[in-house]
Motif scaffolding. Structure first.
Motif, mmCIF file in Angstrom:
data_model
loop_
_atom_site.group_PDB
_atom_site.id
_atom_site.type_symbol
_atom_site.label_atom_id
_atom_site.label_comp_id
_atom_site.label_asym_id
_atom_site.label_seq_id
_atom_site.Cartn_x
_atom_site.Cartn_y
_atom_site.Cartn_z
ATOM 1 N N UNK A 133 23.913 -111.137 -2.768
ATOM 2 C CA UNK A 133 23.203 -111.824 -3.584
ATOM 3 C C UNK A 133 23.111 -111.157 -5.040
ATOM 4 N N UNK A 134 22.844 -109.761 -5.113
ATOM 5 C CA UNK A 134 22.961 -108.949 -6.428
ATOM 6 C C UNK A 134 24.097 -109.139 -7.140
ATOM 7 N N UNK A 135 25.353 -109.335 -6.574
ATOM 8 C CA UNK A 135 26.632 -109.495 -7.212
ATOM 9 C C UNK A 135 26.497 -110.785 -7.983
ATOM 10 N N UNK A 136 26.194 -111.997 -7.021
ATOM 11 C CA UNK A 136 26.032 -113.250 -7.618
ATOM 12 C C UNK A 136 25.145 -113.371 -8.679
ATOM 13 N N UNK A 156 33.030 -101.282 -2.204
ATOM 14 C CA UNK A 156 32.363 -100.078 -1.449
ATOM 15 C C UNK A 156 33.348 -99.067 -0.954
ATOM 16 N N UNK A 157 34.399 -99.719 -0.376
ATOM 17 C CA UNK A 157 35.515 -98.690 0.019
ATOM 18 C C UNK A 157 35.997 -97.623 -1.096
ATOM 19 N N UNK A 158 35.992 -98.274 -2.213
ATOM 20 C CA UNK A 158 36.570 -97.500 -3.497
ATOM 21 C C UNK A 158 35.320 -96.446 -3.961
ATOM 22 N N UNK A 159 34.165 -96.726 -3.880
ATOM 23 C CA UNK A 159 32.995 -95.922 -4.340
ATOM 24 C C UNK A 159 32.925 -94.818 -3.076
ATOM 25 N N UNK A 160 33.000 -95.165 -1.792
ATOM 26 C CA UNK A 160 32.828 -94.058 -0.910
ATOM 27 C C UNK A 160 34.149 -93.269 -0.863
ATOM 28 N N UNK A 191 28.359 -94.002 1.884
ATOM 29 C CA UNK A 191 27.097 -94.042 1.014
ATOM 30 C C UNK A 191 26.257 -95.245 1.643
ATOM 31 N N UNK A 192 24.954 -94.943 1.512
ATOM 32 C CA UNK A 192 23.973 -96.031 1.989
ATOM 33 C C UNK A 192 23.626 -96.612 0.600
ATOM 34 N N UNK A 193 24.240 -98.153 0.395
ATOM 35 C CA UNK A 193 24.133 -98.488 -0.871
ATOM 36 C C UNK A 193 22.885 -99.013 -0.925
ATOM 37 N N UNK A 194 21.899 -99.101 0.012
ATOM 38 C CA UNK A 194 20.624 -99.614 -0.078
ATOM 39 C C UNK A 194 19.905 -98.627 -0.864
ATOM 40 N N UNK A 195 19.959 -97.502 -0.330
ATOM 41 C CA UNK A 195 19.258 -96.280 -0.762
ATOM 42 C C UNK A 195 19.566 -95.629 -2.319
ATOM 43 N N UNK A 250 29.327 -99.991 -7.338
ATOM 44 C CA UNK A 250 29.941 -101.357 -6.546
ATOM 45 C C UNK A 250 29.760 -102.323 -7.289
ATOM 46 N N UNK A 251 28.434 -102.822 -7.760
ATOM 47 C CA UNK A 251 28.357 -104.000 -8.555
ATOM 48 C C UNK A 251 29.413 -103.973 -9.731
#
Length: 102
Positions: A6-9, A33-37, A44-48, A56-57
């Motif tokens: 939703x954030x990306x959209x 997510x894979x690249x940033x990890x 990484x917990x992308x929520x926190x 990522x975005x």
């Protein structure tokens, strides 16, 4: 992953509802997510972690616009900062474990 989608959209101004677009964006997010990890050196917990979430975005935006090869150049300082932060975190955790063993 739903909230990231939703954030990306919102970031990409994707205002239409289309299953094919959602599948494509989800795949882009998974890769991002894979690249940033990989840069951080851990999962990484992308929520926190809002800094990592923004990366990522941003990476996803670059992929969506077919300029992913420019991401590292434009966000290199942010990626180094992210990696350093996670390296320090790992070192502190290792030191704590060693202290507990003593």
């Amino acid at each position: 992953m739903e909230q990231l989608l939703e954030d990306l959209k919102l970031t990409l101004d994707v205002t239409w509802q289309d299953d094919d677009t959602d599948r494509k964006l989800t795949r882009i997010l998974e890769r991002a997510c894979h690249v940033i990890n990989e840069y951080a050196g851990e999962e990484i917990d992308f929520e926190s972690d809002l800094t990592a979430r923004q990366l990522v975005l941003d990476y996803s935006r670059y992929v969506w616009n077919n300029v992913a090869e420019e991401f590292k150049t434009n966000f290199g300082a942010n990626l180094l900062q992210l990696r350093s932060r996670y390296q320090v975190k790992r070192k502190l955790e290792e030191d704590e474990l060693q202290e507990e063993r003593i």
